[in-house]
Design a protein around this motif. Structure first.
Motif, PDB file in Angstrom:
ATOM      1  N   ALA A 341       5.068   3.997  -3.393  1.00 30.54           N
ATOM      2  CA  ALA A 341       6.077   2.980  -3.684  1.00 30.54           C
ATOM      3  C   ALA A 341       6.816   3.288  -4.977  1.00 30.54           C
ATOM      4  O   ALA A 341       8.041   3.110  -5.070  1.00 30.54           O
ATOM      5  CB  ALA A 341       5.417   1.605  -3.758  1.00 30.54           C
ATOM      6  N   ASP A 342       6.092   3.774  -5.971  1.00 30.99           N
ATOM      7  CA  ASP A 342       6.710   4.091  -7.252  1.00 30.99           C
ATOM      8  C   ASP A 342       7.702   5.242  -7.114  1.00 30.99           C
ATOM      9  O   ASP A 342       8.799   5.212  -7.687  1.00 30.99           O
ATOM     10  CB  ASP A 342       5.624   4.441  -8.270  1.00 30.99           C
ATOM     11  N   ARG A 343       7.325   6.255  -6.349  1.00 27.14           N
ATOM     12  CA  ARG A 343       8.265   7.365  -6.125  1.00 27.14           C
ATOM     13  C   ARG A 343       9.493   6.893  -5.359  1.00 27.14           C
ATOM     14  O   ARG A 343      10.613   7.375  -5.602  1.00 27.14           O
ATOM     15  CB  ARG A 343       7.564   8.511  -5.388  1.00 27.14           C
ATOM     16  N   CYS A 344       9.320   5.952  -4.447  1.00 24.96           N
ATOM     17  CA  CYS A 344      10.459   5.423  -3.693  1.00 24.96           C
ATOM     18  C   CYS A 344      11.439   4.710  -4.625  1.00 24.96           C
ATOM     19  O   CYS A 344      12.657   4.855  -4.482  1.00 24.96           O
ATOM     20  CB  CYS A 344       9.977   4.475  -2.601  1.00 24.96           C
ATOM     21  N   VAL A 345      10.908   3.939  -5.569  1.00 26.81           N
ATOM     22  CA  VAL A 345      11.769   3.302  -6.569  1.00 26.81           C
ATOM     23  C   VAL A 345      12.546   4.363  -7.332  1.00 26.81           C
ATOM     24  O   VAL A 345      13.761   4.240  -7.560  1.00 26.81           O
ATOM     25  CB  VAL A 345      10.935   2.439  -7.536  1.00 26.81           C
ATOM     26  N   GLN A 346      11.867   5.437  -7.715  1.00 24.51           N
ATOM     27  CA  GLN A 346      12.512   6.500  -8.489  1.00 24.51           C
ATOM     28  C   GLN A 346      13.615   7.180  -7.688  1.00 24.51           C
ATOM     29  O   GLN A 346      14.698   7.471  -8.212  1.00 24.51           O
ATOM     30  CB  GLN A 346      11.458   7.523  -8.915  1.00 24.51           C
ATOM     31  N   ILE A 347      13.359   7.441  -6.418  1.00 19.37           N
ATOM     32  CA  ILE A 347      14.345   8.111  -5.570  1.00 19.37           C
ATOM     33  C   ILE A 347      15.584   7.235  -5.382  1.00 19.37           C
ATOM     34  O   ILE A 347      16.716   7.723  -5.371  1.00 19.37           O
ATOM     35  CB  ILE A 347      13.715   8.468  -4.211  1.00 19.37           C
ATOM     36  N   LEU A 348      15.363   5.924  -5.272  1.00 16.36           N
ATOM     37  CA  LEU A 348      16.485   5.005  -5.072  1.00 16.36           C
ATOM     38  C   LEU A 348      17.316   4.833  -6.334  1.00 16.36           C
ATOM     39  O   LEU A 348      18.450   4.336  -6.270  1.00 16.36           O
ATOM     40  CB  LEU A 348      15.967   3.647  -4.606  1.00 16.36           C
TER      41      LEU A 348
END
Length: 402
Positions: A341-348
């Motif tokens: 989830a944290d990486r998804c926030v970063q990618i967005l």
């Protein structure tokens, strides 16, 4: 033989669940009744009605109550599909704490207690709570239980303070853990009791502000002030609460993992779609090594989490208690999925920290998963103790084969 192919009928049902959640429940993520303290009971009832109409309500219930009585492995596939939205398990009546409470009451409550307290929860008409955690006592170490019960041969009188008790407002079925003091009529020690949420002596002091908002009516602070219950309120045997809690723990750890795997997968899909469409420095984000590596890490983490869940469920379906395996799965899966989830926030990027997508909500709701049903550190401690006394699971497996 190890076979990682779920039964065809299980996959078909999971596809139906996924469609239902995506089409009928995801829109509720923008509903104003999804408050800082979680969905209101009114919102829950509306979503439950949709699941009931779709034939998808409380599928995990025992057959005698009209459910499908899943194996643990079937449950893993179905609950992952339900977790596509954090509201999916609420709608389908397979969210915590109700799912775990239904499990334990189905195992230890008397037939009369099940009809009065369990059936309304299974049917989605009422909610339940499990009152164990205390501000200065029981938590990750339940042996520090301070809430006390006194038995006079006819009634129990309970006094104590609990907090982080999920869903207290409006819940009917209350399971209360208290330390039964020595008496002249039988066993004492940590004991479970059943009562109605509006019984005099239950004082809901407040609802706590927390970073997650996926549990119905949030988490409350509750004081028991001379709560008087009849002898029939006893659930199971006096003094056996820790044993019953252990009975509930391994399956409950896994159902948490199943539901959050669904949510993390959705976050990953949203981030992947964004990385394919969004451009920077002349090409899509996914063609930049830094982003593609994060997506690859996500894909590997999701697969490893799914296999850890399925393996533990496979063991439990074969009669293994699975305490060691469920501790490993809970610790590793909760850490891995939060990292996803944290990486998804970063990618967005910028929109990842806003409510323009559901990823921000998944990130916040998932963070407490690393604490609920035992923080990672407690599970690692338990795993270490097992290693000290028994060695590794694979070592034991090879020794048994020899």
């Amino acid at each position: 033989m190890i076979d990682f192919t779920p039964p065809r009928e299980t996959l078909a049902l999971a596809a139906k669940v996924r469609r239902f959640v995506a089409e009928e429940i995801v829109p509720y993520e923008r509903d104003p009744r999804l408050t800082q303290h979680g969905p209101t009971d009114d919102l829950r009832r509306e979503m439950v009605a949709r699941a009931r109409a779709a034939g998808l309500l409380t599928l995990q219930a025992p057959a005698r109550f009209g459910g499908m009585e899943f194996s643990h492995l079937d449950q893993a596939v179905i609950f992952e599909a339900a977790g596509w939205s954090t509201l999916g398990p609420v709608a389908m009546n397979c969210a915590a704490p109700d799912e775990g409470n239904m499990f334990i009451l189905g195992k230890i409550a008397s037939e009369e207690q099940q009809e009065r307290w369990l059936r309304p929860v299974i049917e989605g008409r009422e909610r339940s709570v499990f009152a164990m955690t205390e501000p200065d006592g029981a938590g990750s170490d339940p042996a520090q239980l301070k809430t006390e019960a006194v038995f006079d041969g006819t009634h129990y009188t309970i006094n104590g303070l609990k907090w982080l008790i999920t869903g207290v407002n409006g819940a009917k079925t209350w399971i209360i853990m208290a330390k039964l003091l020595p008496h002249d009529f039988g066993n004492d020690g940590p004991t479970l009791f059943l009562c109605d949420g509006d019984t005099p002596g239950i004082e809901i002091e407040r609802v706590m502000n927390s970073m997650d908002r996926n549990y119905v009516e949030g988490h409350g602070v509750v004081r028991f002030r001379d709560l008087k219950l009849p002898a029939s309120a006893l659930v199971g045997e006096a003094g056996a609460a820790f044993r019953y809690a252990q009975m509930r723990l391994a399956p409950a750890r896994m159902t948490h993992c199943m539901r959050w795997l669904g949510a993390a997968t959705r976050a990953h899909v949203i981030a992947l779609d964004h990385a394919r469409r969004r451009t920077a420095f002349g090409k899509p984000l996914i063609e930049h090594q830094g982003v593609s590596f994060m997506l690859a890490d996500n894909e590997m983490a999701l697969q490893a989490a799914r296999l850890a869940i399925w393996h533990t469920c496979w063991l439990m379906d074969r009669g293994v208690k699975g305490r060691h395996e469920s501790s490993m799965a809970k610790a590793s899966v909760s850490e891995a999925l939060f990292a996803v989830a944290d990486r998804c926030v970063q990618i967005l990027g910028g929109i990842g920290v806003t409510d323009e997508t559901v990823v921000e909500m998944i990130w916040r709701d998932m963070r407490p998963f690393r604490l609920y049903d035992g923080p990672t550190e407690v599970h690692k401690y338990a795993i270490g103790r097992t290693l000290n006394h028994k060695g590794t699971g694979m070592t034991a497996l090879f020794e048994d084969a020899a």
